[in-house]
Design a protein around this motif. Structure first.
Motif, PDB file in Angstrom:
ATOM      1  N   GLY A 442       0.785  -1.257   0.036  1.00 36.90           N
ATOM      2  CA  GLY A 442       0.049   0.056   0.004  1.00 36.90           C
ATOM      3  C   GLY A 442       0.797   1.133   0.102  1.00 36.90           C
ATOM      4  O   GLY A 442       0.457   2.285  -0.672  1.00 36.90           O
ATOM      5  N   THR A 443       1.871   1.147   0.820  1.00 37.03           N
ATOM      6  CA  THR A 443       2.732   2.341   0.733  1.00 37.03           C
ATOM      7  C   THR A 443       3.377   2.500  -0.657  1.00 37.03           C
ATOM      8  O   THR A 443       3.484   3.715  -0.968  1.00 37.03           O
ATOM      9  N   ALA A 444       3.832   1.504  -1.143  1.00 35.39           N
ATOM     10  CA  ALA A 444       4.573   1.684  -2.567  1.00 35.39           C
ATOM     11  C   ALA A 444       3.581   2.149  -3.835  1.00 35.39           C
ATOM     12  O   ALA A 444       3.878   3.003  -4.475  1.00 35.39           O
ATOM     13  N   VAL A 445       2.214   1.853  -3.280  1.00 36.84           N
ATOM     14  CA  VAL A 445       1.093   2.418  -4.495  1.00 36.84           C
ATOM     15  C   VAL A 445       0.932   3.786  -4.171  1.00 36.84           C
ATOM     16  O   VAL A 445       0.932   4.611  -5.001  1.00 36.84           O
ATOM     17  N   GLU A 446       0.818   4.200  -2.955  1.00 41.37           N
ATOM     18  CA  GLU A 446       0.550   5.417  -2.340  1.00 41.37           C
ATOM     19  C   GLU A 446       1.748   6.300  -2.824  1.00 41.37           C
ATOM     20  O   GLU A 446       1.583   7.660  -3.383  1.00 41.37           O
ATOM     21  N   LEU A 447       2.783   5.675  -2.985  1.00 41.72           N
ATOM     22  CA  LEU A 447       4.104   6.631  -3.328  1.00 41.72           C
ATOM     23  C   LEU A 447       4.428   6.790  -4.876  1.00 41.72           C
ATOM     24  O   LEU A 447       5.055   7.583  -5.517  1.00 41.72           O
ATOM     25  N   GLY A 448       3.427   5.831  -5.608  1.00 41.79           N
ATOM     26  CA  GLY A 448       3.616   5.829  -7.140  1.00 41.79           C
ATOM     27  C   GLY A 448       4.949   5.315  -7.577  1.00 41.79           C
ATOM     28  O   GLY A 448       5.391   5.626  -8.585  1.00 41.79           O
ATOM     29  N   LEU A 449       5.698   4.446  -6.821  1.00 39.39           N
ATOM     30  CA  LEU A 449       6.751   3.802  -7.240  1.00 39.39           C
ATOM     31  C   LEU A 449       6.586   2.691  -8.253  1.00 39.39           C
ATOM     32  O   LEU A 449       5.902   1.812  -8.237  1.00 39.39           O
ATOM     33  N   SER A 450       7.336   2.946  -9.441  1.00 39.94           N
ATOM     34  CA  SER A 450       7.561   1.981 -10.343  1.00 39.94           C
ATOM     35  C   SER A 450       8.660   0.791  -9.780  1.00 39.94           C
ATOM     36  O   SER A 450       9.790   0.500 -10.502  1.00 39.94           O
ATOM     37  N   LEU A 451       7.797   0.089  -9.129  1.00 32.03           N
ATOM     38  CA  LEU A 451       8.795  -0.865  -8.527  1.00 32.03           C
ATOM     39  C   LEU A 451       8.363  -2.446  -9.000  1.00 32.03           C
ATOM     40  O   LEU A 451       7.212  -3.004  -8.577  1.00 32.03           O
ATOM     41  N   PRO A 452       9.443  -3.170  -9.713  1.00 31.03           N
ATOM     42  CA  PRO A 452       9.007  -4.696  -9.948  1.00 31.03           C
ATOM     43  C   PRO A 452       9.086  -5.568  -8.664  1.00 31.03           C
ATOM     44  O   PRO A 452      10.295  -5.286  -7.936  1.00 31.03           O
ATOM     45  N   ILE A 453       8.358  -6.202  -8.384  1.00 32.96           N
ATOM     46  CA  ILE A 453       8.218  -7.170  -7.266  1.00 32.96           C
ATOM     47  C   ILE A 453       8.328  -8.707  -7.849  1.00 32.96           C
ATOM     48  O   ILE A 453       7.179  -9.152  -8.307  1.00 32.96           O
ATOM     49  N   ALA A 491      -5.876  -5.596  -5.729  1.00 35.38           N
ATOM     50  CA  ALA A 491      -6.810  -4.949  -4.642  1.00 35.38           C
ATOM     51  C   ALA A 491      -6.094  -3.819  -4.077  1.00 35.38           C
ATOM     52  O   ALA A 491      -6.839  -2.828  -3.766  1.00 35.38           O
ATOM     53  N   TYR A 492      -4.738  -3.802  -3.950  1.00 37.51           N
ATOM     54  CA  TYR A 492      -3.900  -2.710  -3.307  1.00 37.51           C
ATOM     55  C   TYR A 492      -3.718  -1.553  -4.440  1.00 37.51           C
ATOM     56  O   TYR A 492      -3.253  -0.636  -4.018  1.00 37.51           O
ATOM     57  N   GLY A 493      -4.154  -1.775  -5.432  1.00 35.01           N
ATOM     58  CA  GLY A 493      -3.929  -0.619  -6.799  1.00 35.01           C
ATOM     59  C   GLY A 493      -2.707  -0.892  -7.312  1.00 35.01           C
ATOM     60  O   GLY A 493      -2.214   0.059  -8.264  1.00 35.01           O
ATOM     61  N   ALA A 494      -2.059  -2.152  -7.372  1.00 37.60           N
ATOM     62  CA  ALA A 494      -0.754  -2.393  -8.148  1.00 37.60           C
ATOM     63  C   ALA A 494      -0.891  -3.119  -9.377  1.00 37.60           C
ATOM     64  O   ALA A 494      -2.221  -3.786  -9.443  1.00 37.60           O
ATOM     65  N   GLU A 495      -0.087  -3.170 -10.176  1.00 33.30           N
ATOM     66  CA  GLU A 495      -0.305  -4.055 -11.302  1.00 33.30           C
ATOM     67  C   GLU A 495       0.310  -5.367 -10.996  1.00 33.30           C
ATOM     68  O   GLU A 495       1.197  -5.714 -10.089  1.00 33.30           O
ATOM     69  N   SER A 496      -0.241  -6.616 -11.851  1.00 36.66           N
ATOM     70  CA  SER A 496       0.140  -7.723 -11.413  1.00 36.66           C
ATOM     71  C   SER A 496       0.277  -8.599 -12.747  1.00 36.66           C
ATOM     72  O   SER A 496      -0.556  -8.378 -13.602  1.00 36.66           O
ATOM     73  N   VAL A 497       1.223  -9.552 -13.014  1.00 39.70           N
ATOM     74  CA  VAL A 497       1.096 -10.177 -14.107  1.00 39.70           C
ATOM     75  C   VAL A 497       1.895 -11.756 -13.874  1.00 39.70           C
ATOM     76  O   VAL A 497       2.831 -11.837 -12.988  1.00 39.70           O
ATOM     77  N   GLN A 498       1.614 -12.583 -14.628  1.00 38.77           N
ATOM     78  CA  GLN A 498       2.227 -13.898 -14.377  1.00 38.77           C
ATOM     79  C   GLN A 498       2.689 -14.251 -15.896  1.00 38.77           C
ATOM     80  O   GLN A 498       1.790 -14.930 -16.569  1.00 38.77           O
ATOM     81  N   PRO A 499       4.150 -14.193 -16.109  1.00 39.38           N
ATOM     82  CA  PRO A 499       4.867 -14.470 -17.195  1.00 39.38           C
ATOM     83  C   PRO A 499       4.603 -15.965 -17.592  1.00 39.38           C
ATOM     84  O   PRO A 499       4.526 -16.844 -16.841  1.00 39.38           O
ATOM     85  N   ILE A 510      10.833  -5.075 -17.784  1.00 38.52           N
ATOM     86  CA  ILE A 510      11.121  -4.009 -18.418  1.00 38.52           C
ATOM     87  C   ILE A 510      10.022  -2.929 -18.408  1.00 38.52           C
ATOM     88  O   ILE A 510      10.154  -1.714 -18.097  1.00 38.52           O
ATOM     89  N   THR A 511       8.717  -3.702 -18.788  1.00 39.16           N
ATOM     90  CA  THR A 511       7.714  -2.709 -18.463  1.00 39.16           C
ATOM     91  C   THR A 511       7.251  -2.269 -17.098  1.00 39.16           C
ATOM     92  O   THR A 511       6.884  -0.887 -16.745  1.00 39.16           O
ATOM     93  N   ALA A 512       7.604  -2.934 -16.013  1.00 38.29           N
ATOM     94  CA  ALA A 512       7.429  -2.585 -14.659  1.00 38.29           C
ATOM     95  C   ALA A 512       8.296  -1.465 -14.145  1.00 38.29           C
ATOM     96  O   ALA A 512       7.862  -0.567 -13.288  1.00 38.29           O
ATOM     97  N   THR A 519       4.802  -3.422  -9.778  1.00 37.33           N
ATOM     98  CA  THR A 519       4.041  -4.345 -10.472  1.00 37.33           C
ATOM     99  C   THR A 519       4.498  -5.855  -9.790  1.00 37.33           C
ATOM    100  O   THR A 519       5.861  -6.094  -9.612  1.00 37.33           O
ATOM    101  N   LEU A 520       3.721  -6.411  -9.317  1.00 41.64           N
ATOM    102  CA  LEU A 520       3.793  -8.062  -8.643  1.00 41.64           C
ATOM    103  C   LEU A 520       3.991  -8.981  -9.878  1.00 41.64           C
ATOM    104  O   LEU A 520       3.167  -9.061 -10.594  1.00 41.64           O
ATOM    105  N   ILE A 521       5.178  -9.452 -10.049  1.00 40.68           N
ATOM    106  CA  ILE A 521       5.206 -10.473 -11.271  1.00 40.68           C
ATOM    107  C   ILE A 521       5.650 -11.785 -10.513  1.00 40.68           C
ATOM    108  O   ILE A 521       6.590 -12.183  -9.840  1.00 40.68           O
ATOM    109  N   ARG A 522       4.639 -12.697 -10.872  1.00 37.40           N
ATOM    110  CA  ARG A 522       4.698 -13.960 -10.057  1.00 37.40           C
ATOM    111  C   ARG A 522       5.280 -14.908 -11.114  1.00 37.40           C
ATOM    112  O   ARG A 522       5.319 -15.123 -12.220  1.00 37.40           O
TER     113      ARG A 522
END
Length: 528
Positions: A442-453, A491-499, A510-512, A519-522
């Motif tokens: 939630g903090t990362a979303v709030e700050l608008g961080l382009s953070l790949p997870i 639900a937190y407002g982040a992006e998510s993807v499963q390659p 690269i996109t994240a 962006t949560l990348i599973r």
């Protein structure tokens, strides 16, 4: 000029160079928040005090400057202690400022009361002290900042009584003079040079404490013809293309054989601890020279060893200047072909031990920006990756090496991203570790961080299961029901993807980095 002490502390920190504070306001530390905006300090709201401490840790590792967190009395401070313990074991300058009760001996039943808050902090910090006056608070803050820059950096905790935080106080005095780090003598310098140049097969081992020597290390190795190894924390200090570089494979049993071949070992900025070696000793049977800022590390030297208390950067820079004045560069003292063969063997071992991880690591490394800063958690993926992933520069992969706490990567990466706006930051963690500090998403979303997870999801505590099997214990309590991580991230407002493929994984990463939100990348073993 008088203001409540809580406000004065924020102003003092600003004048001392503090730009960001991580924390959570509460009824007991509200006076600490009075002066934050007025002082021009940015505050990052964590979702849990453990997350605040990890964020301060990540910020400090990214900048080399102290990470600061504001905490409340009792449970708030206790929640942060895991992060402070991690900062202690990994030598990270984190300053925790917490409110505390004014009186505990004669009163019971107070909000947030505990028996000994300062004593609790002392178990995980370099020191943990109560300030009973404004002058004492200022002095302790300056002491902490001075020790961060002049000694081995480790966390400090300062506790300020609630009433004192709200009482009027004069501004803090001007900063004290900067204390210089220990410097070795010229005699020590030339003795080390003579020993290295006189050795037939010198071996350097560089740890995280040698980061300041990054520019000098390639020169010293080339000039001396020595082989080089790094701890996990020292990755990036030796160029990956140096022909005599043995990588960060200290935990491989075969590295003991390499150490046994050496006739001189020079250990720079490393404890050579259990979490560096995963065995009792390096394996050498020759003299060792230890160069370290911490006298406690140097006290571990054997009778035949030499101990040099010095800051690694200054010492190795002096070596790189002095050696050419004494002699021409030496030819390689080790067989480069044999070293390459040894490294290939160790990589094959990891590939067999951890199926799929090496292949995924290679794919990620191909597209990871050279200036990316990576924060990893206690997860099998990181265990494998940090052995085979040669970093292009030092101090850009951070892991909870010593204390080994789960839940580190996400909040620490947030702290790192805050510290380096516009530069790539990435988190690597496992499905179990993510759930320790998941709310910080939630903090990362709030700050608008382009953070790949990058989430390694094997649906279990895989390393623990393997340990049980090796110990001939029937696996027990290692499988838990995971949530739908992709839906949870959304639900937190982040992006998510499963390659579905390694190419998809590379594209997702690269996109994240430019997504404008985390962006949560599973990732699963099905990628390979």
């Amino acid at each position: 000029m008088q203001k409540p002490l809580g406000a004065q502390i924020s102003h003092m920190l600003k004048t001392r160079g503090v730009e960001v504070i991580f924390g959570i306001p509460g009824v007991h530390n509200v006076e600490m928040y009075r002066g934050i905006e007025e002082a021009g300090i940015r505050h990052v709201l964590a979702r849990h005090e453990q997350g605040a401490a990890f964020m301060a840790d990540g910020y400090a590792r990214a900048t080399g400057q102290p990470g600061v967190c504001y905490l409340i009395t009792g449970p708030g401070f206790l929640n942060a202690m895991t992060g402070l313990g991690q900062a202690y074991s990994d030598s990270v300058p984190v300053l925790a400022l917490a409110s505390c009760l004014d009186e505990t001996a004669a009163r019971r039943g107070q909000l947030h009361q505990m028996l000994d808050q300062c004593g609790a902090g002392a178990t995980v910090c370099d020191w943990s002290l109560e300030a009973r006056s404004a002058a004492a608070a200022y002095q302790l803050i300056d002491r902490a900042l001075s020790e961060f820059s002049s000694r081995r950096p480790r966390p400090k905790a300062i506790h300020v009584p609630i009433d004192l935080l709200g009482s009027l106080a004069e501004p803090a005095p001007d900063a004290a003079p900067v204390v210089r780090k220990a410097r070795a003598s010229n005699e020590d310098l030339y003795a080390v040079i003579e020993a290295v140049l006189g050795a037939k097969k010198p071996l350097f081992v560089f740890g995280g404490g040698a980061k300041s020597a990054a520019l000098a290390i390639p020169e010293v190795l080339r000039q001396t013809g020595a082989a080089g190894l790094t701890t996990y924390a020292g990755r990036g200090l030796v160029p990956a293309d140096y022909p005599l570089f043995l990588g960060s494979y200290l935990a491989r049993e075969g590295s003991a054989r390499i150490a046994a071949e050496a006739d001189l070992v020079v250990a720079v900025g490393t404890e050579l601890s259990e979490v560096d070696l995963w065995r009792d000793a390096l394996g050498h049977d020759c003299p060792m020279i230890r160069i370290d800022i911490d006298p406690e590390v140097l006290a571990q030297c054997r009778t035949a060893d030499s101990a040099i208390q010095a800051e690694a950067g200054a010492f190795l820079k002096a070596m790189s200047i002095a050696i050419p004045a004494r002699t021409e560069d030496r030819p390689p003292c080790w067989d480069a072909a044999e070293i390459a063969k040894t490294r290939a063997h160790w990589r094959a071992e990891i590939r067999a031990e951890r199926p799929g991880i090496v292949e995924i690591t290679d794919a990620l490394r191909e597209v990871m920006p050279d200036d990316a800063m990576i924060y990893s958690d206690m997860t099998q993926f990181a265990y494998g990756a940090k052995e085979v992933w040669d970093m292009p520069r030092p101090g850009h992969w951070h892991h909870p090496y010593g204390f080994g706490t789960l839940g580190y990567a996400l909040p620490a990466a947030i702290g790192g991203a805050v510290a380096r706006p516009g530069l790539p930051t990435c988190a690597i963690l496992g499905d179990y570790g993510l759930q320790y500090t998941l709310p910080e998403l939630g903090t990362a979303v709030e700050l608008g961080l382009s953070l790949p997870i990058l989430l390694w999801d094997n649906g279990k505590l895989g390393e623990i299961e393997d340990s049980m099997v090796r110990s001939q214990i029937a696996p027990n309590a290692v499988v838990a029901r995971n949530p739908d991580f992709l839906a949870l991230a959304k639900a937190y407002g982040a992006e998510s993807v499963q390659p579905e493929t390694l190419a998809d994984l590379q594209s997702a990463l690269i996109t994240a980095f430019t997504a404008g939100r985390p962006t949560l990348i599973r990732m699963t073993s099905a990628l390979v």
